[in-house]
Design a protein around this motif. Structure first.
Motif, PDB file in Angstrom:
ATOM      1  N   ALA A   1      18.243 -53.507 -21.928  1.00 31.07           N
ATOM      2  CA  ALA A   1      19.259 -54.404 -21.395  1.00 31.07           C
ATOM      3  C   ALA A   1      19.204 -54.675 -19.900  1.00 31.07           C
ATOM      4  CB  ALA A   1      20.642 -53.855 -21.731  1.00 31.07           C
ATOM      5  N   LEU A   2      18.686 -53.776 -19.107  1.00 34.46           N
ATOM      6  CA  LEU A   2      18.783 -53.932 -17.654  1.00 34.46           C
ATOM      7  C   LEU A   2      17.404 -54.008 -16.996  1.00 34.46           C
ATOM      8  CD1 LEU A   2      21.524 -51.242 -16.950  1.00 34.46           C
ATOM      9  CD2 LEU A   2      21.839 -53.697 -17.088  1.00 34.46           C
ATOM     10  N   PRO A   3      16.716 -55.123 -17.152  1.00 31.75           N
ATOM     11  CA  PRO A   3      15.412 -55.211 -16.493  1.00 31.75           C
ATOM     12  C   PRO A   3      15.573 -55.272 -14.980  1.00 31.75           C
ATOM     13  CG  PRO A   3      16.022 -57.326 -17.415  1.00 31.75           C
ATOM     14  CD  PRO A   3      17.079 -56.342 -17.843  1.00 31.75           C
ATOM     15  N   GLY A   4      14.546 -54.893 -14.292  1.00 36.43           N
ATOM     16  CA  GLY A   4      14.601 -54.947 -12.844  1.00 36.43           C
ATOM     17  C   GLY A   4      14.095 -53.683 -12.199  1.00 36.43           C
ATOM     18  N   GLY A   5      14.062 -52.584 -12.934  1.00 41.39           N
ATOM     19  CA  GLY A   5      13.462 -51.366 -12.431  1.00 41.39           C
ATOM     20  C   GLY A   5      14.394 -50.320 -11.887  1.00 41.39           C
ATOM     21  N   ILE A   6      15.584 -50.692 -11.453  1.00 44.80           N
ATOM     22  CA  ILE A   6      16.471 -49.720 -10.808  1.00 44.80           C
ATOM     23  C   ILE A   6      16.930 -48.667 -11.806  1.00 44.80           C
ATOM     24  CG2 ILE A   6      18.684 -49.432  -9.648  1.00 44.80           C
ATOM     25  CD1 ILE A   6      18.185 -52.166  -8.354  1.00 44.80           C
ATOM     26  N   ALA A   7      17.371 -49.093 -12.995  1.00 42.83           N
ATOM     27  CA  ALA A   7      17.826 -48.124 -14.004  1.00 42.83           C
ATOM     28  C   ALA A   7      16.665 -47.242 -14.442  1.00 42.83           C
ATOM     29  CB  ALA A   7      18.444 -48.850 -15.192  1.00 42.83           C
ATOM     30  N   GLY A   8      15.470 -47.805 -14.569  1.00 40.41           N
ATOM     31  CA  GLY A   8      14.300 -47.018 -14.968  1.00 40.41           C
ATOM     32  C   GLY A   8      13.932 -45.979 -13.933  1.00 40.41           C
ATOM     33  N   ILE A   9      13.960 -46.377 -12.674  1.00 46.52           N
ATOM     34  CA  ILE A   9      13.637 -45.434 -11.596  1.00 46.52           C
ATOM     35  C   ILE A   9      14.675 -44.322 -11.534  1.00 46.52           C
ATOM     36  CG2 ILE A   9      13.464 -45.193  -9.085  1.00 46.52           C
ATOM     37  CD1 ILE A   9      12.221 -48.040  -9.078  1.00 46.52           C
ATOM     38  N   LEU A  10      15.961 -44.692 -11.624  1.00 48.37           N
ATOM     39  CA  LEU A  10      17.008 -43.663 -11.619  1.00 48.37           C
ATOM     40  C   LEU A  10      16.876 -42.741 -12.822  1.00 48.37           C
ATOM     41  CD1 LEU A  10      20.168 -45.640 -10.447  1.00 48.37           C
ATOM     42  CD2 LEU A  10      18.934 -43.868  -9.208  1.00 48.37           C
ATOM     43  N   GLY A  11      16.563 -43.306 -13.982  1.00 47.63           N
ATOM     44  CA  GLY A  11      16.376 -42.494 -15.178  1.00 47.63           C
ATOM     45  C   GLY A  11      15.229 -41.527 -15.019  1.00 47.63           C
ATOM     46  N   PHE A  12      14.092 -42.009 -14.507  1.00 48.76           N
ATOM     47  CA  PHE A  12      12.940 -41.137 -14.286  1.00 48.76           C
ATOM     48  C   PHE A  12      13.274 -40.035 -13.284  1.00 48.76           C
ATOM     49  CE2 PHE A  12       9.065 -40.058 -11.946  1.00 48.76           C
ATOM     50  CZ  PHE A  12       8.293 -39.560 -12.979  1.00 48.76           C
ATOM     51  N   LEU A  13      13.981 -40.382 -12.210  1.00 45.44           N
ATOM     52  CA  LEU A  13      14.360 -39.368 -11.214  1.00 45.44           C
ATOM     53  C   LEU A  13      15.304 -38.324 -11.803  1.00 45.44           C
ATOM     54  CD1 LEU A  13      14.821 -41.534  -7.981  1.00 45.44           C
ATOM     55  CD2 LEU A  13      13.005 -39.890  -8.477  1.00 45.44           C
ATOM     56  N   LEU A  14      16.261 -38.770 -12.626  1.00 45.42           N
ATOM     57  CA  LEU A  14      17.173 -37.808 -13.256  1.00 45.42           C
ATOM     58  C   LEU A  14      16.427 -36.874 -14.201  1.00 45.42           C
ATOM     59  CD1 LEU A  14      20.362 -39.945 -13.982  1.00 45.42           C
ATOM     60  CD2 LEU A  14      20.151 -38.019 -12.407  1.00 45.42           C
ATOM     61  N   ILE A  15      15.487 -37.399 -14.948  1.00 43.90           N
ATOM     62  CA  ILE A  15      14.692 -36.542 -15.836  1.00 43.90           C
ATOM     63  C   ILE A  15      13.880 -35.542 -15.015  1.00 43.90           C
ATOM     64  CG2 ILE A  15      12.750 -36.543 -17.454  1.00 43.90           C
ATOM     65  CD1 ILE A  15      13.855 -39.222 -18.533  1.00 43.90           C
ATOM     66  N   ALA A  16      13.268 -36.012 -13.935  1.00 42.06           N
ATOM     67  CA  ALA A  16      12.474 -35.119 -13.080  1.00 42.06           C
ATOM     68  C   ALA A  16      13.345 -34.035 -12.454  1.00 42.06           C
ATOM     69  CB  ALA A  16      11.766 -35.932 -12.000  1.00 42.06           C
ATOM     70  N   VAL A  17      14.529 -34.413 -11.982  1.00 42.40           N
ATOM     71  CA  VAL A  17      15.441 -33.418 -11.397  1.00 42.40           C
ATOM     72  C   VAL A  17      15.894 -32.424 -12.461  1.00 42.40           C
ATOM     73  CG1 VAL A  17      17.764 -33.138 -10.411  1.00 42.40           C
ATOM     74  CG2 VAL A  17      16.209 -34.844  -9.476  1.00 42.40           C
ATOM     75  N   GLY A  18      16.171 -32.902 -13.664  1.00 42.88           N
ATOM     76  CA  GLY A  18      16.587 -32.010 -14.742  1.00 42.88           C
ATOM     77  C   GLY A  18      15.512 -31.001 -15.101  1.00 42.88           C
ATOM     78  N   VAL A  19      14.271 -31.457 -15.209  1.00 40.73           N
ATOM     79  CA  VAL A  19      13.173 -30.535 -15.524  1.00 40.73           C
ATOM     80  C   VAL A  19      12.950 -29.569 -14.358  1.00 40.73           C
ATOM     81  CG1 VAL A  19      10.679 -30.400 -15.954  1.00 40.73           C
ATOM     82  CG2 VAL A  19      12.066 -32.100 -17.160  1.00 40.73           C
ATOM     83  N   TRP A  20      12.996 -30.070 -13.141  1.00 35.71           N
ATOM     84  CA  TRP A  20      12.817 -29.214 -11.967  1.00 35.71           C
ATOM     85  C   TRP A  20      13.906 -28.137 -11.910  1.00 35.71           C
ATOM     86  CZ3 TRP A  20      15.828 -29.742  -7.192  1.00 35.71           C
ATOM     87  CH2 TRP A  20      15.406 -28.881  -6.193  1.00 35.71           C
ATOM     88  N   GLN A  21      15.157 -28.548 -12.157  1.00 32.26           N
ATOM     89  CA  GLN A  21      16.254 -27.578 -12.164  1.00 32.26           C
ATOM     90  C   GLN A  21      16.118 -26.608 -13.342  1.00 32.26           C
ATOM     91  OE1 GLN A  21      18.853 -26.764 -10.090  1.00 32.26           O
ATOM     92  NE2 GLN A  21      17.669 -28.045  -8.678  1.00 32.26           N
ATOM     93  N   GLY A  22      15.537 -27.078 -14.450  1.00 31.23           N
ATOM     94  CA  GLY A  22      15.280 -26.183 -15.579  1.00 31.23           C
ATOM     95  C   GLY A  22      14.330 -25.069 -15.190  1.00 31.23           C
ATOM     96  N   TYR A  23      13.255 -25.413 -14.467  1.00 35.43           N
ATOM     97  CA  TYR A  23      12.327 -24.389 -13.987  1.00 35.43           C
ATOM     98  C   TYR A  23      12.999 -23.495 -12.943  1.00 35.43           C
ATOM     99  CZ  TYR A  23       8.036 -25.937 -16.283  1.00 35.43           C
ATOM    100  OH  TYR A  23       7.061 -26.210 -17.205  1.00 35.43           O
ATOM    101  N   ALA A  24      13.810 -24.087 -12.075  1.00 31.61           N
ATOM    102  CA  ALA A  24      14.426 -23.320 -10.984  1.00 31.61           C
ATOM    103  C   ALA A  24      15.477 -22.341 -11.505  1.00 31.61           C
ATOM    104  CB  ALA A  24      15.044 -24.267  -9.964  1.00 31.61           C
ATOM    105  N   THR A  25      16.258 -22.744 -12.490  1.00 34.05           N
ATOM    106  CA  THR A  25      17.364 -21.873 -12.927  1.00 34.05           C
ATOM    107  C   THR A  25      17.054 -21.091 -14.190  1.00 34.05           C
ATOM    108  OG1 THR A  25      18.373 -23.669 -14.194  1.00 34.05           O
ATOM    109  CG2 THR A  25      19.098 -23.394 -11.924  1.00 34.05           C
ATOM    110  N   GLN A  26      16.180 -21.582 -15.053  1.00 26.73           N
ATOM    111  CA  GLN A  26      15.921 -20.916 -16.326  1.00 26.73           C
ATOM    112  C   GLN A  26      14.610 -20.140 -16.327  1.00 26.73           C
ATOM    113  OE1 GLN A  26      18.348 -21.004 -18.635  1.00 26.73           O
ATOM    114  NE2 GLN A  26      19.508 -22.271 -17.208  1.00 26.73           N
ATOM    115  N   GLY A  27      13.852 -20.255 -15.274  1.00 31.07           N
ATOM    116  CA  GLY A  27      12.581 -19.540 -15.196  1.00 31.07           C
ATOM    117  C   GLY A  27      11.458 -20.353 -15.804  1.00 31.07           C
ATOM    118  N   SER A  28      10.292 -19.753 -15.816  1.00 29.89           N
ATOM    119  CA  SER A  28       9.087 -20.430 -16.276  1.00 29.89           C
ATOM    120  C   SER A  28       9.149 -20.785 -17.765  1.00 29.89           C
ATOM    121  CB  SER A  28       7.883 -19.526 -16.001  1.00 29.89           C
ATOM    122  OG  SER A  28       6.733 -20.030 -16.601  1.00 29.89           O
TER     123      SER A  28
END
Length: 167
Positions: free
Chosen positions: A23-50
């Motif tokens: 629904a939302l072409p233009g790239g902003i939602a995609g970039i934010l989505g990718f960043l949120l996924i990356a932050v979530g995985v990074w925080q998963g490694y940081a708080t839950q261990g390897s």
């Protein structure tokens, strides 16, 4: 950061990626989505261990693959595609009565384009220089191709109300 918050961040990122595709072409939602996924995985490694981070990463990759496979199916796109056809057409000025100087009444508000009844024919017209309210007398001032330009007149013979004669 708790596991529930990490999962919520990743799900929100997947939702934004989905919205980017659907629904939302233009790239902003995609970039934010990718960043949120990356932050979530990074925080998963940081708080839950390897081990916990790897499990979160694998689940996120699996969810991305499932969403990608879902969006590559033609049946999915049929749900989002427009199935209605537009049967409207431009003015077909076949009636020789509609000429410059012909008079009529507006059916809808001309802002600046709208519908009018001119010599018994319903046509789309364009108001010159201003907006015209519904049920107002108009006069054709120009016809250029399929475009009919009109202006409001003071002619009361098209009004629905009888003329007030002060006798």
């Amino acid at each position: 950061m708790s596991l529930a918050i990490i999962i919520s961040i990743i799900v929100l990122g997947l939702l934004l990626l989905t919205l980017e595709i659907v629904a939302l072409p233009g790239g902003i939602a995609g970039i934010l989505g990718f960043l949120l996924i990356a932050v979530g995985v990074w925080q998963g490694y940081a708080t839950q261990g390897s081990t916990g981070g790897t499990i979160i990463l694998c689940c996120t990759l699996a969810a991305c693959i499932v969403l990608l496979a879902l969006f590559l199916k033609p049946r999915t796109w049929n749900r989002f595609s427009l199935k209605e056809e537009s049967d409207s057409a431009v003015n077909q000025i076949d009636d020789p009565n509609i000429t410059v100087g012909a008079r009529g009444n507006t059916i809808a508000r001309l802002a600046p384009t709208g519908k009018a009844l001119i010599d018994g024919q319903l046509v789309e017209v364009h108001a010159v220089n201003k907006f015209i309210d519904p049920d107002r007398p108009i006069e054709v001032v120009a016809i250029e191709g399929y475009r009919i330009d009109v202006r409001e007149t003071e002619d009361t013979r098209f009004d629905n109300e009888p003329a007030n004669n002060n006798q």
